[in-house]
Scaffold this motif. Structure first.
Motif, short mmCIF file in Angstrom:
data_model
loop_
_atom_site.label_atom_id
_atom_site.label_comp_id
_atom_site.label_asym_id
_atom_site.label_seq_id
_atom_site.Cartn_x
_atom_site.Cartn_y
_atom_site.Cartn_z
N CYS A 21 -11.33 -11.06 10.30
CA CYS A 21 -10.92 -12.07 9.98
C CYS A 21 -11.69 -13.42 10.25
O CYS A 21 -12.19 -13.63 11.31
CB CYS A 21 -9.73 -12.15 10.95
SG CYS A 21 -8.78 -13.75 10.52
N LEU A 39 -0.20 -7.62 7.01
CA LEU A 39 1.05 -7.72 7.81
C LEU A 39 2.33 -7.10 7.13
O LEU A 39 2.71 -7.84 6.20
CB LEU A 39 1.57 -9.19 8.23
CG LEU A 39 0.05 -9.74 9.10
CD1 LEU A 39 0.92 -11.25 9.35
CD2 LEU A 39 -0.25 -9.16 10.15
N TYR A 246 4.45 -7.87 10.62
CA TYR A 246 3.48 -7.55 11.32
C TYR A 246 2.81 -6.31 11.31
O TYR A 246 3.14 -5.66 10.23
CB TYR A 246 4.34 -7.37 12.79
CG TYR A 246 5.12 -6.25 13.34
CD1 TYR A 246 4.33 -5.09 13.68
CD2 TYR A 246 6.33 -6.05 12.85
CE1 TYR A 246 5.28 -4.00 13.77
CE2 TYR A 246 7.13 -5.04 12.98
CZ TYR A 246 6.61 -3.99 13.65
OH TYR A 246 7.50 -2.85 13.77
N GLN A 247 1.53 -6.02 11.96
CA GLN A 247 0.87 -5.18 11.99
C GLN A 247 0.66 -4.39 13.50
O GLN A 247 0.72 -5.10 14.07
CB GLN A 247 -0.37 -5.14 11.46
CG GLN A 247 -1.55 -3.87 11.22
CD GLN A 247 -2.83 -4.25 10.95
OE1 GLN A 247 -3.46 -4.66 11.75
NE2 GLN A 247 -3.26 -4.02 9.66
N LEU A 254 0.27 -7.55 15.61
CA LEU A 254 -0.50 -8.80 15.13
C LEU A 254 0.38 -9.32 14.21
O LEU A 254 1.07 -8.87 13.19
CB LEU A 254 -1.57 -7.91 14.39
CG LEU A 254 -2.90 -8.84 13.93
CD1 LEU A 254 -3.56 -9.13 15.21
CD2 LEU A 254 -3.96 -7.87 12.99
N ALA A 259 -3.27 -12.95 13.68
CA ALA A 259 -3.92 -12.24 12.81
C ALA A 259 -5.13 -13.06 12.66
O ALA A 259 -6.37 -12.58 11.81
CB ALA A 259 -3.22 -11.91 11.53
N CYS A 260 -5.27 -14.21 13.20
CA CYS A 260 -6.39 -15.06 12.94
C CYS A 260 -7.11 -15.71 14.26
O CYS A 260 -7.02 -16.89 14.22
CB CYS A 260 -6.22 -16.22 11.79
SG CYS A 260 -5.52 -15.29 10.23
N TYR A 302 -2.48 -16.24 8.65
CA TYR A 302 -2.72 -15.69 7.63
C TYR A 302 -1.81 -15.94 6.40
O TYR A 302 -0.57 -15.73 6.41
CB TYR A 302 -2.37 -13.97 8.20
CG TYR A 302 -2.60 -12.95 6.93
CD1 TYR A 302 -3.60 -12.77 6.54
CD2 TYR A 302 -1.49 -12.39 6.52
CE1 TYR A 302 -3.82 -11.78 5.57
CE2 TYR A 302 -1.42 -11.33 5.32
CZ TYR A 302 -2.80 -11.13 5.00
OH TYR A 302 -2.87 -10.22 3.90
N CYS A 309 -7.11 -16.13 6.15
CA CYS A 309 -6.68 -16.86 7.11
C CYS A 309 -6.71 -18.37 6.56
O CYS A 309 -7.84 -18.77 6.07
CB CYS A 309 -7.55 -16.79 8.33
SG CYS A 309 -7.31 -15.10 9.08
#
Length: 313
Positions: A21, A39, A246-247, A254, A259-260, A302, A309
């Protein structure tokens, strides 16, 4: 009750995370299918409609400190003549609603709701996660995000150890009907861990060392609160009940801002927040204009439409 952490990742971890990222690097191939995004959409409800953001102040905060956060919430929906703006930053969230399609209404409007003040430390100065939810429950329990803000002298389980704040949801019975309200907690890290939760306005605890930047509202703790609150609001809007975007594991996901990590402007790398704007009179660093002449530093989000990002500058 669902609860998700927002962790300002330490800078040793950032070295590996930022391999995935950066402000200019693709995180995945841009696709229209939400299931193919970094995500993933888990088919749950997103927040929609007019949602009050209620601020629950726990402990001693100066009126000037409360105004910093209140103005930030107002800035999310207020049109600003000067760009880049907080409202422009928040518009990236709308793209998640387009991806969710017909499964969720596509409009979300946040506004500053009630402000509740508990300066008597009614639950003490060392709080558990359950007590944070108890405080959050003092706010509206329908069409609301209840934000608990703890003062610099309040310890919270996990604070400064592995998190700077959390968000989650709780079920509530309102006039005989079951509803869920979202909540957020953020702590003022000024005296406990500014190098962990208020970087880049304080030297980092780990990783590359560089001089701290000047906080735009001249308050390291509260400017750090706004940075973390911004990220948690992004996660709350897009994953309010643990089954949105989300992940990873649902209890440590995340999300849109996490995420960033560590990215605030283009050119960011471990230990460097990016090429930020600088106020010529105060020397303060920022990336967004807000209500009442405020300036803020907000995290990258994100962007599912570009798989990058997204930063304002």
């Amino acid at each position: 009750m669902a609860s998700h952490c927002y962790i300002l990742v330490n800078f040793l971890a950032l070295i590996s995370v930022l391999n995935l990222c950066s402000a200019s690097r693709l995180l995945t191939t841009p696709l229209d299918d939400p299931q193919d995004q970094l995500l993933r959409y888990h088919n749950g409800a997103l927040l929609h409609g007019r949602i009050a953001v209620n601020l629950i102040w726990y402990g001693n905060f100066k009126p000037s400190q409360r105004a910093i956060v209140a103005d930030f919430i107002t800035s999310l929906s207020a049109s600003q003549p000067t760009q880049p703006s907080v409202a422009a930053w928040w518009k990236t969230i709308e793209k998640y609603y387009h991806l969710a399609g017909s499964k969720t209404p596509s409009s979300l409007s946040l506004y500053l709701g009630k402000q509740l003040i508990d300066n008597t430390y009614s639950l003490g100065k060392s709080l558990s996660g359950k007590q944070i939810v108890q405080l959050a429950s003092r706010g509206d329990q329908k069409n609301a995000i209840n934000v608990v803000l703890t003062a610099a002298d309040v310890a919270v389980d996990g604070f400064c150890v592995n998190r700077c704040g959390t968000h989650g949801s709780k079920s509530a019975l309102v006039k005989g009907k079951n509803y869920k309200f979202a909540y957020i907690w953020v702590g003022n890290s000024e005296s406990q861990c500014p190098g962990y939760c208020a970087w880049p306005f304080h030297q980092p605890i780990y990783g590359p060392q560089s001089p701290p930047l000047i906080a735009p509202n001249n308050d390291v703790g509260l400017d750090g609160v706004v940075m973390n609150l911004g990220g948690l609001l992004a996660g709350t809007a897009t994953n309010p009940f643990g089954n949105g975007f989300y992940q990873g594991p649902s209890d440590a996901p995340l999300e849109a801002a996490s995420a960033c990590p560590g990215v605030y402007a283009k050119g960011a790398y471990p230990g460097y927040a990016g090429d930020l704007l600088v106020d010529p009179s105060s020397g303060a660093s920022y990336n967004a204009h807000g209500a009442n002449g405020r300036k803020y530093l907000l995290p990258a989000i994100y962007d599912p439409s570009t798989s990058k990002c997204s930063t304002l500058v």
